[in-house]
Scaffold this motif. Structure first.
Motif, short mmCIF file in Angstrom:
data_model
loop_
_atom_site.label_atom_id
_atom_site.label_comp_id
_atom_site.label_asym_id
_atom_site.label_seq_id
_atom_site.Cartn_x
_atom_site.Cartn_y
_atom_site.Cartn_z
N VAL A 136 0.86 -1.18 0.00
CA VAL A 136 0.00 0.00 0.00
C VAL A 136 0.90 1.23 0.00
N LEU A 137 0.68 2.11 -0.96
CA LEU A 137 1.49 3.30 -1.15
C LEU A 137 0.67 4.54 -0.84
N LEU A 138 1.25 5.47 -0.10
CA LEU A 138 0.64 6.78 0.12
C LEU A 138 1.37 7.79 -0.75
N VAL A 149 0.21 18.81 4.74
CA VAL A 149 0.56 17.41 4.47
C VAL A 149 -0.09 16.50 5.50
N GLY A 150 -0.03 16.90 6.76
CA GLY A 150 -0.64 16.12 7.82
C GLY A 150 -2.15 16.05 7.70
N ARG A 151 -2.78 17.16 7.31
CA ARG A 151 -4.23 17.16 7.15
C ARG A 151 -4.65 16.31 5.96
N PHE A 161 -1.30 7.71 6.82
CA PHE A 161 0.11 7.45 7.08
C PHE A 161 0.29 6.09 7.76
N GLY A 162 -0.58 5.75 8.70
CA GLY A 162 -0.47 4.51 9.43
C GLY A 162 -0.82 3.27 8.63
#
Length: 73
Positions: free
Chosen positions: A2-4, A44-46, A52-53
């Motif tokens: 799985v790629l983000l 980026v975090g939002r 991410f996990g």
């Protein structure tokens, strides 16, 4: 695997969680091209959020000029 994938743009930061070539989740958060580093990282975090996990790997697209000699982007 799985790629983000995260694309930091001047208007929006877009994220997609991809498995076997299929987007299984997406998100968009507004950004501003002349924001501070902290503001861009917040976008980026939002956009990435809980994805991410779930990711095995991360791909990040960042616009701008790259100066390899100086080690800056």
């Amino acid at each position: 695997m799985v790629l983000l994938g995260i694309d930091i743009g001047g208007t929006n930061t877009k994220a997609a969680l991809v498995e076997d070539g299929v987007a299984i989740a997406t998100a968009v958060a507004p950004t501003c091209a002349d924001s501070s580093l902290e503001a861009v990282l917040d976008a980026v975090g939002r956009a990435g959020g809980s994805m991410f996990g779930e990711a095995d790997a991360l791909a990040l697209a960042i616009p701008g000029i790259v100066d390899d000699g100086a080690g800056r982007a």
